[in-house]
Design an enzyme around this catalytic site. Structure first.
Site, mmCIF file in Angstrom:
data_model
loop_
_atom_site.group_PDB
_atom_site.id
_atom_site.type_symbol
_atom_site.label_atom_id
_atom_site.label_comp_id
_atom_site.label_asym_id
_atom_site.label_seq_id
_atom_site.Cartn_x
_atom_site.Cartn_y
_atom_site.Cartn_z
ATOM 1 N N ARG A 175 -39.650 -20.748 -16.236
ATOM 2 C CA ARG A 175 -40.758 -19.788 -16.156
ATOM 3 C C ARG A 175 -40.510 -18.568 -17.044
ATOM 4 N NH1 ARG A 175 -44.039 -19.006 -11.893
ATOM 5 N NH2 ARG A 175 -43.301 -16.911 -11.529
ATOM 6 N N ARG A 179 -38.893 -15.637 -26.863
ATOM 7 C CA ARG A 179 -39.673 -15.691 -28.100
ATOM 8 C C ARG A 179 -39.102 -14.774 -29.187
ATOM 9 N NH1 ARG A 179 -44.087 -12.567 -24.899
ATOM 10 N NH2 ARG A 179 -44.664 -14.530 -23.916
HETATM 11 N N1 UDP Z 1 -35.332 -14.011 -13.666
HETATM 12 C C1 UDP Z 1 -34.122 -13.491 -14.064
HETATM 13 N N2 UDP Z 1 -34.063 -12.183 -14.481
HETATM 14 C C2 UDP Z 1 -35.162 -11.385 -14.531
HETATM 15 C C3 UDP Z 1 -36.400 -11.931 -14.136
HETATM 16 C C4 UDP Z 1 -36.447 -13.239 -13.694
HETATM 17 O O1 UDP Z 1 -33.118 -14.173 -14.024
HETATM 18 O O2 UDP Z 1 -35.058 -10.208 -14.922
HETATM 19 C C5 UDP Z 1 -35.376 -15.428 -13.196
HETATM 20 C C6 UDP Z 1 -35.186 -15.544 -11.687
HETATM 21 O O3 UDP Z 1 -34.439 -16.731 -11.450
HETATM 22 C C7 UDP Z 1 -36.598 -15.706 -11.176
HETATM 23 C C8 UDP Z 1 -37.273 -16.495 -12.315
HETATM 24 O O4 UDP Z 1 -36.637 -16.002 -13.496
HETATM 25 O O5 UDP Z 1 -36.623 -16.434 -9.978
HETATM 26 C C9 UDP Z 1 -38.777 -16.267 -12.399
HETATM 27 O O6 UDP Z 1 -39.021 -14.861 -12.452
HETATM 28 P P1 UDP Z 1 -40.466 -14.216 -12.396
HETATM 29 O O7 UDP Z 1 -40.282 -12.728 -12.363
HETATM 30 O O8 UDP Z 1 -41.282 -14.791 -13.480
HETATM 31 O O9 UDP Z 1 -41.063 -14.789 -11.041
HETATM 32 P P2 UDP Z 1 -41.516 -14.092 -9.686
HETATM 33 O O10 UDP Z 1 -40.263 -13.646 -9.014
HETATM 34 O O11 UDP Z 1 -42.416 -12.958 -10.045
HETATM 35 O O12 UDP Z 1 -42.219 -15.180 -8.972
#
Ligand code: UDP
Ligand code: FAD
Length: 375
Positions: A175, A179
């Site tokens: 997710r 880029r």
């Molecule tokens: N993630 C990370 N560092 C960040 C933000 C996200 O490692 O600074 C990872 C983390 O494993 C998270 C996943 O990316 O569960 C998806 O993050 P996102 O913020 O897109 O999802 P949300 O928590 O908003 O559903």
């Protein structure tokens, strides 16, 4: 033939239930929506306090490439042009997300895509033998290398999920885009924004003309509810529906510490992630920036509301947020699904009934599909 008071009893006024009810009501079906909470909207509920719309169950930014969904939802609200561009805080510095040239520039002092790619390739080359990543750690190291993984991913993810990155499925990290442009737009979607007037107003427009009973738990008297409608649409947790007969599905829960501050600007951005393991919260949301700091009259809001998000393992009685879609839980869910497939006159839909991480647009699309099947 038995005459029911309602064609559909819809359990849950979240986005799945509200979309389903709106379409069916529009097609002449008599619907009753019930929700155990004291408000409509499910997890997208926004509560207005001090002129600020607080995203009560976490930050929600609508984004979609789906024309049908976009056309549908725009009947009930106009969206502002808020673009999600979160920041990550690590060891006293702020970096742009998603991982892009701004991040690489700050991290490695590189200026061109060529230099950044070279740096990433250099770091990833250690992991080139991983052909099929077995877990999140392998996936992340293969995709972005050591610096990014250890600065932004490992500790944040372990804090968010309460599990070692080696024990988490790799799809979670897919997710997070990488880029090589100076573009901080987190979601690369065709359409994006936050409803002007808030999500609650949007949902209430969807439910206009439909009977809604709040503070009612379907599971406390299911015989009564089953007897008043020909079909039940259930959007609550599937394991609770079956009285946890195979055991409880695991979730991550989130606790929000929300504070009103007597200053106009706390962090200058709607979302800042804290990627280290020492800080107990995963991120801080400053709600007013979803609306550019303005109230409905277009005036600057003098104060601000922030929410610190603290992640915890879900236990009975907590609010379930993120399904933990690992092998253990997926096979447990499948057992419940086998039971639900045998039900007649009960439809299961939405994030809790399908034990699935659904974005808002996907949940609307799923409800629209369900309506098409019913009509
Ligand atoms: N993630 C990370 N560092 C960040 C933000 C996200 O490692 O600074 C990872 C983390 O494993 C998270 C996943 O990316 O569960 C998806 O993050 P996102 O913020 O897109 O999802 P949300 O928590 O908003 O559903
Ligand atoms: P819900 O909103 O959970 O609705 C289910 C409803 O059923 C609830 O109101 C509940 O009270 C009710 N209910 C349950 N059991 C019973 C019962 N027994 N009796 C009566 N009522 C019952 N998506 C995006 O697209 N963009 C984002 O930025 C985004 N951010 C998110 C941030 C967080 C922290 C989380 C957890 C999710 C986020 N999502 C986001 C996903 C989004 O929240 C979901 O797609 C959406 O809310 C799912 O709607 P739903 O109707 O399936 O479920």
């Amino acid at each position: 033939m038995r005459k029911y008071t309602y064609d559909y009893l819809i359990v849950g006024s979240g986005l799945f239930g509200s979309t389903f009810a709106q379409i069916m009501n529009g097609n002449g079906k008599k619907c009753l929506v019930i929700d155990k909470r004291g408000h409509t909207g499910g997890n997208i509920y926004t509560k207005e306090e001090n002129d600020i719309k607080i995203h009560w169950y976490g930050a929600h930014i609508f984004h979609t490439d789906n024309e049908e969904v976009w056309h549908y939802i725009n009947k009930f609200t106009k969206f502002n042009n808020y673009i999600n561009s979160p920041l990550a805080y690590s060891e006293g510095k702020l970096y742009n997300l998603p991982f892009n040239m701004n991040t690489f520039n700050k991290l490695w002092n590189v200026n061109t895509p060529e230099e950044a790619k070279h740096k990433i390739q250099e770091q990833c080359s250690k992991y080139k033998d991983i052909s099929q990543p077995a877990n999140l750690e392998e996936q992340a190291l293969k995709l972005c290398g050591d610096d990014i993984y250890y600065t932004f991913i490992k500790e944040y993810t372990e804090k968010q999920w309460g599990r070692d990155c080696k024990d988490l499925p790799s799809f979670i990290i897919k997710r997070l885009p990488v880029r090589f442009t100076y573009d901080n737009n987190y979601f690369n979607a065709l359409y994006q924004g936050v409803p002007i007037g808030g999500y609650t107003e949007m949902v209430n427009k969807m439910l206009d003309g439909i009977e809604v009973n709040l503070n009612v738990d379907y599971l406390e008297d299911r015989d009564l509810w089953n007897n008043i409608a020909q079909t039940v649409v259930y959007t609550g947790p599937i394991d609770a529906f079956y009285k946890y007969c195979f055991g409880a599905l695991q979730y991550r829960s989130v606790r929000f510490e929300t504070e009103l501050l007597d200053i106009p600007n706390y962090q200058g951005n709607a979302a800042v992630n804290y990627t280290d393991s020492e800080t107990p919260w995963t991120r801080i949301i400053e709600h007013k920036w979803f609306e550019f700091g303005k109230n409905e009259k277009g005036e600057d809001i003098p104060r601000t509301v922030i929410s610190r998000e603290l992640s915890s393992e879900w236990k009975l009685g907590d609010e379930p947020y993120y399904p933990v879609n690992d092998d253990f839980n997926n096979s447990l869910y499948f057992k419940y699904k086998e039971l639900s497939d045998k039900e007649r006159n009960i439809i299961f839909g939405g994030r809790l009934a399908e034990y699935k991480y659904y974005d808002m647009d996907a949940v609307i699309a799923a409800a629209l599909d369900m309506c098409e099947k019913e009509l």
